[in-house]
Design a protein around this motif. Structure first.
Motif, short mmCIF file in Angstrom:
data_model
loop_
_atom_site.label_atom_id
_atom_site.label_comp_id
_atom_site.label_asym_id
_atom_site.label_seq_id
_atom_site.Cartn_x
_atom_site.Cartn_y
_atom_site.Cartn_z
N SER A 286 0.73 -1.09 0.03
CA SER A 286 -0.18 -0.03 0.00
C SER A 286 0.90 1.19 0.13
O SER A 286 0.44 2.19 0.54
N GLY A 287 2.12 0.90 -0.34
CA GLY A 287 2.94 2.46 -0.44
C GLY A 287 4.04 2.47 0.39
O GLY A 287 4.45 3.62 0.36
N TRP A 288 3.91 1.87 1.47
CA TRP A 288 4.93 2.12 2.51
C TRP A 288 6.18 1.05 2.44
O TRP A 288 5.66 -0.21 2.18
N ASP A 289 7.28 1.39 2.77
CA ASP A 289 8.44 0.31 2.84
C ASP A 289 8.96 0.23 4.19
O ASP A 289 8.87 -0.71 4.92
N ILE A 290 9.71 1.35 4.70
CA ILE A 290 10.07 1.40 6.19
C ILE A 290 9.48 2.35 6.96
O ILE A 290 8.90 3.32 6.39
N VAL A 291 9.05 1.79 8.02
CA VAL A 291 8.24 2.69 9.06
C VAL A 291 8.97 2.76 10.40
O VAL A 291 9.60 1.61 10.66
N ILE A 292 9.01 3.83 11.05
CA ILE A 292 9.34 4.05 12.46
C ILE A 292 8.21 3.40 13.42
O ILE A 292 6.91 3.95 13.36
#
Lengths: 396, 346
Positions: free
Chosen positions: B77-83
């Protein structure tokens, strides 16, 4: 052509056209109102974790009567399920069962390790908790796919299959007292706004239109200001070294600052201020529509001013008062930011806990149940109020 | 006929857009915005883009496991790396929403400080819940025992409106060594002991909910001491020139981590960026905007010396610190939140 003639075509066409016109509104209401409420309703009864993680055990426990210990088949199913379950599902189930007892994660994980290591024999030799009725009851309550566990928790109750429905916590009713607190704060706020708005509206109507409009602007300006800004302004006014306390201390009226903040008093002050316009406008509207000659006629017929006020004037403004009260009451029920900023922990209302369980502890079943109960009670009160108002009008 | 082919073309286009997107989507990294993300942009994202020539698209979010679940549920859905915060990391990892990390692709575990390595996450920022006090009213740095001593330091105090952190502080004030806090708290007697300690100062307690409140309470003179995130205190002292002090002893530490979503089509590029983010040189620039504790084991000496004293990872600040036990809180948050709500309403 003539064979295809349909006398209703035109009418039907316009009917469809009018449906098409309201379709956007209908879809909007469906999407933003009915669907979310339906989801909340579903989440408050859904109990899917156990079915997903331990399907065979859940099926057996659903049929067990909950007394004593389940048949040996339940243990065998549990062992088999634990061999098959994947980690995400077991994690979700541990989370669900930790609502009842924080020790469930450790229990399930240690049992699974022993099962994987090839241990055999009765489960109670793995862990004595498997010989306790309470362990199996908790699992039966979670057996799903739907159950009353979350709804009952939201009113501090729990189903015990041996003793029936009873209190869920020994030290008293938490959520019921929070609900009561929410309704008390909302009622207090509506009554105080009524008492403040009534003389104000009466005063406004006696002014010339020019003065009336200027004064009304003072009501409207705060109404157009964000709630957050107004609440923060009250922080600056009410704190220990705020405007009010500093002024009173400088005047020598008090020696130590009054406790105006982080308690019920601060919450009520800020909420009354925020909600006042919601009372003023319906009340003003209904007072304006009254013919002043009726009241004067009552006086000229010899009624005491107080009697005329009570029996002639009040019944005429009653619809406005009721509309204002209901508006203030219902809006106040859902208040979140104002009690959070100016209230203490004993003044937090139900929406604070709904938000807490939704975003922080992630107990969505409990959050949905609390929301559903709040919604049902509000609708019930709304129904009672409309019956009361109709009865009041009919009695006259 | 013309209409039909039009629909067909439209359908093809609609179908084709996600395909081309998936094949050539830029790497998307999601952090928490504000000065925090500004620091990461300056130290990591921009230098990485410059060095590799790749485009790094930034997005922001305000945390919440529900958001992660939704993002992964329907595929990419468009996100790769997240904090992610530490509890989100644990829960999302257990639920299989994240890619288990191969630390050999990130420069090896020994490259990081101990708390920064976990199954699905690599530490991005370390920060502490510290004790902050008003120096104009309290001359010497107080301890948590002093926080609970109304005779020694009169005045109100503020704690977070949550059992998490408050119960730990209460136990440490009652003489429990940081290493034993969670052992004690795991027993019913330990929980009773923490609440009994809180009872001793209950009338003088004020509670905060959002991170900005503690410094406001301290600045307005409403309280003399408060718990707070360390970054807020340092900013109040350095930027707003407030006469506040910060106590690192017996503070509670937590780590935000970078995670890669399981559905990311850019896992290789994500590893490249995270490897770069773990290198000492880029990390050493993180504290320049905000006092972020860095997770590289080798970067501390590269940091501007004037900034070091304000960091949770400075050796003198990290001496007697307790790491928040996420596993404990995941299991106990419901029971203790209910108990806390009951206690605070009495």
């Amino acid at each position: 052509m003539a064979a295809n003639y349909n006398p209703f075509q035109g009418a039907r066409g316009s009917m469809w056209r009018s449906y098409a016109l309201i379709a956007p509104l209908f879809l909007f209401l469906m999407g933003t109102f009915l669907l979310p409420i339906g989801m909340i309703g579903w989440r408050s009864v859904a109990d899917p974790e156990m079915r997903a993680a331990l399907p065979a055990t859940a099926a057996i426990l659903s049929n067990w009567d909950g007394r004593g210990l389940p048949a040996a088949a339940a243990e065998a199913a549990l062992v088999q399920d634990l061999k098959n379950v994947d980690r995400p599902r077991l994690a979700s189930l541990s989370r669900r069962l930790s609502y009842e007892d924080p020790g469930f994660r450790a229990l399930l994980q240690s049992t699974r390790r022993q099962v994987d290591a090839g241990a055999t024999g009765a489960l109670k030799t793995f862990n004595v908790k498997w010989a306790e009725n309470a362990t199996w009851q908790a699992m039966k309550r979670a057996a799903g796919p739907v159950g009353a566990y979350h709804i009952l928790s939201a009113v501090d109750l729990k189903q015990n299959y041996e003793t029936g429905i009873g209190p869920s916590r020994p030290d008293g009713a938490l959520y019921r007292s929070i609900l009561l607190r929410t309704f008390t704060i909302a009622l207090t706020t509506s009554l105080i706004t009524l008492m403040l708005a009534f003389p104000l509206c009466a005063f406004l109507l006696r002014q010339t239109p020019r003065v009336h409009n200027i004064l009304l602007l003072f009501v409207l300006l705060p109404f157009w200001t964000s709630i957050l800004v107004r609440t923060t302004a009250w922080l600056a006014l009410l704190q220990d070294r705020g405007v009010i306390n500093t002024l009173l201390m400088d005047l020598g009226l008090i020696d130590s600052p009054l406790k105006l903040l982080y308690n019920r008093l601060g919450v009520i002050i800020a909420m009354v201020h925020v909600m006042l316009p919601f009372m003023i406008f319906p009340l003003l509207g209904s007072m304006r529509s009254i013919d002043p000659r009726i009241y004067r006629a009552a006086l000229s017929l010899g009624a005491h001013p107080f009697y005329a006020f009570r029996r002639v004037y009040i019944p005429q403004v009653m619809p406005g008062m009721m509309a204002g009260m209901l508006m203030v009451f219902v809006v106040t029920l859902g208040f979140y930011i104002t009690p959070m900023l100016v209230g203490g922990p004993a003044d937090q209302m139900i929406s604070y806990y709904i938000a807490l369980f939704t975003t922080s502890t992630l107990n969505w079943g409990l959050a949905s149940s609390l929301g559903l109960i709040l919604l049902s009670l509000t609708l019930l009160l709304y129904g009672l109020q409309s019956v009361f108002v109709r009865g009041g009008v009919g009695a006259r | 006929m013309l209409k039909k082919s039009g629909i067909l073309i439209a359908a093809l286009m609609v179908g084709a857009v996600p395909l081309t997107q998936a094949a050539a989507r830029d790497l998307v990294i999601v952090s928490n915005g504000g000065t925090f993300q500004e620091a990461q942009h300056n130290a990591i994202f921009a230098p990485f883009a410059k060095k590799t020539g790749k485009t790094v698209v930034e997005d922001t979010w305000e945390n919440g496991i529900g958001v992660l679940r939704t993002k992964v549920e329907a595929g990419d859905s468009g996100w790769d790396i997240v904090i992610a915060e530490s509890e989100e990391l644990q829960i999302a990892c257990q639920e299989g929403l994240l890619l288990p990390l191969d630390f050999s692709k990130l420069g090896g575990e020994e490259n990081y400080v101990p708390g920064a390595v976990s199954e699905c996450g690599v530490g991005a920022a370390i920060y502490n819940h510290v004790l902050a006090y008003d120096k104009s009213k309290i001359s010497a740095p107080p301890s948590w025992a002093d926080f609970f001593d109304l005779a020694k330091y009169p005045g109100k105090r503020a704690l977070r409106q949550s059992p998490k952190t408050s119960l730990e502080f209460a136990l440490m004030a009652d003489g429990v060594a940081p290493a034993d806090v969670y052992k004690v708290l795991a027993t019913p007697e330990g929980v009773d002991r923490a609440f009994a300690k809180l009872d001793t100062i209950k009338p003088s307690l004020v509670f905060w909910s959002s991170g900005g409140q503690p410094m406001q309470l301290l600045a307005s003179g409403e309280v003399v001491m408060t718990s707070s995130f360390n970054g807020r205190v340092t900013n109040a002292i350095n930027k707003d020139k407030k006469p506040f002090g910060i106590v690192w002893n017996q503070s509670l530490q937590t780590v935000d981590s970078w995670v890669i979503l399981k559905t990311s089509p850019n896992a290789d590029a994500a590893y490249d960026l995270l490897k770069f983010a773990g290198e000492p040189e880029p990390q050493s620039h993180l504290p320049e905007v905000q006092p972020i504790g860095i997770t590289s084991a080798k970067a501390f000496d590269l940091i501007d010396p004037t900034l070091r004293a304000d960091l949770p990872t400075a050796p003198e600040n990290a001496k007697n610190v307790l790491k928040i036990n996420d596993a404990f809180w995941i299991d106990n948050i419901d029971a203790l939140t209910a108990r806390w709500a009951e206690w605070s309403a009495q």
